[in-house]
Design an enzyme around this catalytic site. Structure first.
Site, PDB file in Angstrom:
ATOM      1  N   SER A   1       0.826  -1.208   0.000  1.00 42.82           N
ATOM      2  CA  SER A   1       0.000   0.000   0.000  1.00 42.82           C
ATOM      3  C   SER A   1       0.858   1.255   0.000  1.00 42.82           C
ATOM      4  CB  SER A   1      -0.909   0.018   1.222  1.00 42.82           C
ATOM      5  OG  SER A   1      -1.763  -1.095   1.235  1.00 42.82           O
TER       6      SER A   1
HETATM    7  N1  SAH Z   1      -0.886  -4.618   3.940  1.00 41.84           N
HETATM    8  C1  SAH Z   1      -0.113  -4.716   2.746  1.00 41.84           C
HETATM    9  C2  SAH Z   1      -0.963  -4.561   1.524  1.00 41.84           C
HETATM   10  C3  SAH Z   1      -1.159  -5.834   0.836  1.00 41.84           C
HETATM   11  S1  SAH Z   1      -2.249  -5.763  -0.539  1.00 41.84           S
HETATM   12  C4  SAH Z   1       0.995  -3.677   2.800  1.00 41.84           C
HETATM   13  O1  SAH Z   1       1.543  -3.477   3.842  1.00 41.84           O
HETATM   14  O2  SAH Z   1       1.344  -3.094   1.833  1.00 41.84           O
HETATM   15  C5  SAH Z   1      -3.672  -6.546   0.141  1.00 41.84           C
HETATM   16  C6  SAH Z   1      -3.498  -7.962   0.520  1.00 41.84           C
HETATM   17  O3  SAH Z   1      -4.774  -8.440   0.947  1.00 41.84           O
HETATM   18  C7  SAH Z   1      -3.059  -8.912  -0.584  1.00 41.84           C
HETATM   19  O4  SAH Z   1      -1.875  -9.542  -0.193  1.00 41.84           O
HETATM   20  C8  SAH Z   1      -4.203  -9.907  -0.709  1.00 41.84           C
HETATM   21  O5  SAH Z   1      -3.791 -11.235  -0.992  1.00 41.84           O
HETATM   22  C9  SAH Z   1      -4.814  -9.820   0.676  1.00 41.84           C
HETATM   23  N2  SAH Z   1      -6.185 -10.302   0.804  1.00 41.84           N
HETATM   24  C10 SAH Z   1      -7.232 -10.138  -0.045  1.00 41.84           C
HETATM   25  N3  SAH Z   1      -8.319 -10.748   0.449  1.00 41.84           N
HETATM   26  C11 SAH Z   1      -7.956 -11.305   1.642  1.00 41.84           C
HETATM   27  C12 SAH Z   1      -8.631 -12.081   2.619  1.00 41.84           C
HETATM   28  N4  SAH Z   1      -9.916 -12.439   2.499  1.00 41.84           N
HETATM   29  N5  SAH Z   1      -7.943 -12.484   3.708  1.00 41.84           N
HETATM   30  C13 SAH Z   1      -6.642 -12.162   3.863  1.00 41.84           C
HETATM   31  N6  SAH Z   1      -5.945 -11.433   2.975  1.00 41.84           N
HETATM   32  C14 SAH Z   1      -6.594 -11.012   1.872  1.00 41.84           C
END
Ligand code: SAH
Length: 288
Positions: free
Chosen positions: A137
């Protein structure tokens, strides 16, 4: 914009890793103040990449406050300390006023959560690819969500849904006594484990599972941040929020908005809509 919403009980499920952090939460935390939402900024929707804000806020805030201890510093050829200072200064001009959150951003070298090839871009305020179609993010979003969820309180337990590469979990670790972060893609769960390992953050627990179910065995949480957008915020997450706690999540499909929900009682939740954003989708089930 507020509305109250009755909910159904959440289904129980999933994995929780051993809990070796024995610091005890003082239970329900009082709400320090009223909702600190920025006004919703209309229009000029300019789609960008994932996990970003769409309409940038332009708010100037005063500068002050102590720093927290820095995480171990790599010898990476980047002066990441200075670059992080510049990032933090930028976040301040963009309306992030929570000094604890800014100190946590200052402490975590974001370039160590992305591939080598992208490291030089790690201190731009942008989302970057982390593989498997997902993104780390944008720093502004990370800070915005954590600050809104924290609301100036000392956080006991915090939950992140969507660990990705682990960056936001590391930042959260600077503001909460215990952080649970759940990821549905096994490879990313493992990537995050590897990326976080050198920081030895004893208060972070990574969970592999479907975060739409939350982590019932560790609930209730004083703060929940969701890093992926569902059409609707899962009821299980609302049920796992402590009374007085806040959840911040993007909501929507093609058009998304950041939503903040405060649990005001056993059966009452107050919803505030924040700014337009663009996140990767929240998906159910796990991917091995
Ligand atoms: N928090 C991260 C952002 C990751 S992007 C950062 O620090 O940058 C969002 C993430 O959410 C992805 O890795 C995706 O696989 C995950 N995601 C989507 N749906 C999800 C769910 N139901 N449970 C857990 N993770 C999920």
């Amino acid at each position: 914009m507020d509305r109250r919403k009755p909910l159904t009980p959440a289904a129980a499920h999933t994995v929780t890793p051993a809990n070796s952090n024995t610091r005890v939460s003082t239970g329900r935390l009082p709400v320090a103040k009223t909702a600190s939402s920025l006004p919703v900024r209309p229009g000029e929707a300019k789609p960008t990449n994932s996990n970003t804000r769409i309409a940038p806020a332009r708010v100037r805030v005063p500068v002050a406050g102590p720093a927290r201890p820095a995480a171990p510093e790599p010898n990476h050829g980047l002066n990441s300390e200075r670059m992080r200072s510049a990032l933090v200064a930028r976040l301040r001009t963009q309306g992030i006023a929570d000094e604890r959150v800014l100190a946590a951003v200052q402490a975590i070298p974001r370039h160590r959560f992305v591939d080598e090839a992208l490291a030089s871009r790690a201190y731009e305020d942008a989302a970057l690819p982390i593989g498997h179609g997902q993104t780390i993010s944008q720093p502004w979003i990370v800070a915005r969500m954590i600050a809104a969820a924290r609301n100036g309180r000392e956080l006991g337990k915090a939950l992140e849904v969507g660990t990705g590469c682990g960056y936001q979990a590391a930042v959260l670790a600077g503001v909460a006594r215990e952080v649970y972060s759940i990821e549905r893609i096994k490879a990313l769960h493992e990537l995050a484990r590897n990326r976080l390992r050198p920081f030895k953050l004893a208060n972070v627990r990574l969970v592999f599972g479907d975060g739409m179910q939350g982590v019932p065995s560790a609930a209730p949480f004083d703060a929940i941040v969701v890093a992926a957008a569902g059409l609707k915020i899962p009821d299980a997450l609302l049920q796992q929020l402590a009374v007085g706690g806040r959840l911040v999540a993007p909501e929507g499909g093609a058009r998304q908005r950041l939503v903040m929900i405060e649990r005001t009682g056993a059966q009452s939740w107050v919803r505030t809509e924040l700014e337009p954003v663009r996140f990767v989708p929240l998906q159910s089930g796990v991917l091995l």
